[in-house]
Design an enzyme around this catalytic site. Structure first.
Site, PDB file in Angstrom:
ATOM      1  N   ASP A 143       1.406   4.504   3.180  1.00 56.57           N
ATOM      2  CA  ASP A 143       0.100   5.319   3.460  1.00 56.57           C
ATOM      3  C   ASP A 143      -0.907   5.361   2.166  1.00 56.57           C
ATOM      4  OD1 ASP A 143      -1.770   6.783   4.540  1.00 56.57           O
ATOM      5  OD2 ASP A 143      -0.750   8.779   4.264  1.00 56.57           O
ATOM      6  N   HIS A 193       1.580   7.068   9.276  1.00 55.47           N
ATOM      7  CA  HIS A 193       1.177   7.899  10.185  1.00 55.47           C
ATOM      8  C   HIS A 193      -0.154   7.375  11.220  1.00 55.47           C
ATOM      9  CE1 HIS A 193      -2.939   8.671   8.490  1.00 55.47           C
ATOM     10  NE2 HIS A 193      -2.462   8.817   7.138  1.00 55.47           N
ATOM     11  N   GLU A 207      -1.168  13.660  10.409  1.00 55.31           N
ATOM     12  CA  GLU A 207      -0.876  13.698   9.019  1.00 55.31           C
ATOM     13  C   GLU A 207      -2.010  14.149   8.314  1.00 55.31           C
ATOM     14  OE1 GLU A 207      -1.159  12.457   4.778  1.00 55.31           O
ATOM     15  OE2 GLU A 207      -2.534  11.794   6.423  1.00 55.31           O
ATOM     16  N   GLU A 208      -3.398  13.835   8.530  1.00 54.01           N
ATOM     17  CA  GLU A 208      -4.704  14.084   7.935  1.00 54.01           C
ATOM     18  C   GLU A 208      -4.942  15.805   7.976  1.00 54.01           C
ATOM     19  OE1 GLU A 208      -5.783  12.058   6.083  1.00 54.01           O
ATOM     20  OE2 GLU A 208      -5.697   9.934   6.759  1.00 54.01           O
ATOM     21  N   HIS A 220     -11.338   7.448   4.830  1.00 55.31           N
ATOM     22  CA  HIS A 220     -11.691   8.366   5.619  1.00 55.31           C
ATOM     23  C   HIS A 220     -13.283   8.252   5.722  1.00 55.31           C
ATOM     24  CE1 HIS A 220      -8.627  11.475   4.126  1.00 55.31           C
ATOM     25  NE2 HIS A 220      -8.480  10.454   4.580  1.00 55.31           N
TER      26      HIS A 220
HETATM   27 ZN    ZN Z   1      -3.453   8.258   5.313  1.00 52.60          ZN
END
Ligand code: ZN
Length: 460
Positions: A347, A276, A321-322, A418
């Protein structure tokens, strides 16, 4: 690309083109695999994307710049049919974010809003903390104990090589805010869903049950979460002042970037791979997921250099995607009827692949065996778990398309995931190249296999 490189690159094509005969020395796939251990294309993609674009939150103008960057890069790498497929999606943008303990031990804490968090007023809110050790304790709490307070939820997430701790503890981030909101909480702060002891909060999406209005929902860095627990253990009421001012900005344009290595036999089916392109906005999205788009494109390009494989390799760099996977849903809705015979996603960072989980029909065993034999010298074992093909391609795998999971070592992934620390310097070039070698070996078998690929049982 220079001429010398081109002619050297054609050698494997000749080897692929002739029928298998007794030969000494490495096979074409082995040579491709071993050459990929010296890959620098993947690192170059990550370096470029993190330097020239940086953070690229889904639906933002930065994600749009990333698509423009991606199209130019994929064309420059020689891919065909490079284009963007746009869709619209509800978009959320970060605002101000601060947290401080007002009493009994005044001090600031590192906080970040979870994706899709509601907002406090600009001046923030001040309320007493009510703490829970885990999600079940919050679920069991009477509404009256929570109403009007800032709910704090902890957990005991620890690193695991296969990343399974994220699945186990993930509901603390995804579900606790919604549960707290239904009980009348003023706001929620969770212990960051991570495994590091840096003073970095981890963001990530939370979701709201049908009909629940979002309340402010943040994550404290793990050192701050533990400090808060020590304050609470002293037995006096703890009061926090919290400012979180993100906002929903309605439907915006997002998109998937698509590129192909065209195959020679349209009836043989498409190999659909990718990662992604969007990222969270605190770091520059190096491990999540510039690494995945880079690994898959670099490996596909190595197959491109062998000439025209039997099967088309389609690389998709998915958007958003997130934030619920709007990109993967739009892609599947538009392309479901196509003859996709294999899916795989990268990923999970850039550390080495240690296990492959293949999910194929029994009739495809010879193909799987050839891939396993090529991966063994890279230190990759064969597992027995069902390949889920990640968030972006999981729906295809679930529906019975053959898939392989090339599992990466996730021991340090949730130290960085993140956070502001998801940056280029965390990429180990040697481990990244091992990933490219594994993907190249796998694709070399699947793209050239003369056998049909039968697919896999559908998931329960
Ligand atoms: Zn990811």
């Amino acid at each position: 690309m220079n001429q010398t490189f081109l002619s050297a690159a054609l050698l494997p094509l000749l080897a692929f083109a002739v029928p298998a005969v007794a030969q000494s020395g490495p096979s074409p796939s082995e040579r491709l695999r071993d050459a990929a251990l010296g890959d620098n294309v993947a690192f170059d993609i990550i370096e470029g994307l993190t330097t020239e674009v940086g953070p690229r939150l889904a639906g933002s103008e930065a994600e749009a710049r990333a698509r423009t960057w991606a199209v130019a890069k994929l064309r420059a790498l020689g891919f065909r049919n490079v284009h963007v497929e746009e869709y619209r999606m509800p978009t959320w943008l970060r605002g101000a974010e601060t947290a401080e303990i007002v009493a009994p031990f005044p001090q600031r804490m590192a906080v970040t809003a979870l994706g899709h968090s509601g907002a406090t007023p600009p001046q923030g809110i001040t309320a007493q903390i009510v703490a829970f050790d885990d999600l079940d304790a919050l679920k069991a709490a009477p509404d009256a104990s929570v109403r009007g307070k800032i709910v704090f939820v902890s957990h005991g997430m620890r690193p695991a090589q296969d990343g399974s701790s994220y699945g186990y503890f993930g509901p603390v981030r995804r579900a606790a805010p919604s549960i707290a909101a239904t009980k009348g909480a003023a706001a929620v702060v969770i212990r960051s869903l991570g495994t590091d002891y840096h003073r970095n909060p981890h963001t990530g999406l939370t979701s709201w049950a049908e009909g629940v209005s979002p309340i402010p929902a943040g994550a404290l860095s793990i050192p701050d979460a533990e400090n808060l627990q020590r304050m609470l253990a002293r037995g006096k009421p703890v009061t926090m002042h919290l400012v979180l001012t993100p906002r929903f900005v309605g439907d915006q344009v997002s998109g998937n970037v698509v590129a192909e290595v065209p195959g020679s036999d349209p009836g043989a089916g498409i190999l659909l791979i990718g990662g992604h392109l969007d990222s969270w906005d605190l770091g520059t999205g190096a491990i999540d997921d510039a690494a995945g788009v880079a690994i898959t494109a670099a490996a596909a390009r190595r197959i491109m250099e062998t000439g025209r494989p039997r099967r088309t390799i389609r690389v998709v760099w998915f958007g958003s995607e997130e934030v619920s996977g709007y990109g993967s849903k739009a892609y599947r809705a538009a392309h479901q009827a196509e003859n996709v015979v294999f899916v795989a996603e990268s990923d999970f960072g850039a550390d080495r692949v240690w296990r492959m989980d293949p999910t194929f029909a029994a009739a495809d065993k010879p193909i799987v065996d050839r891939i396993a034999a090529l991966l063994a010298p890279l230190g990759i074992t064969v597992g027995t778990q069902r390949a889920e093909a990640g968030a972006d391609l999981g729906a295809w795998a679930k529906a019975g398309v053959a898939a392989i999971e090339l599992n990466q070592d996730g021991t340090r992934y949730f130290d960085l995931h993140h956070t502001p620390d998801d940056t280029l310097d965390k990429i180990d070039p040697a481990q990244l190249a091992q990933n490219v070698a594994a993907w190249t070996a796998m694709l070399s078998v699947l793209a050239y296999a003369r056998e049909e690929i039968h697919g896999a049982p559908t998931a329960p």
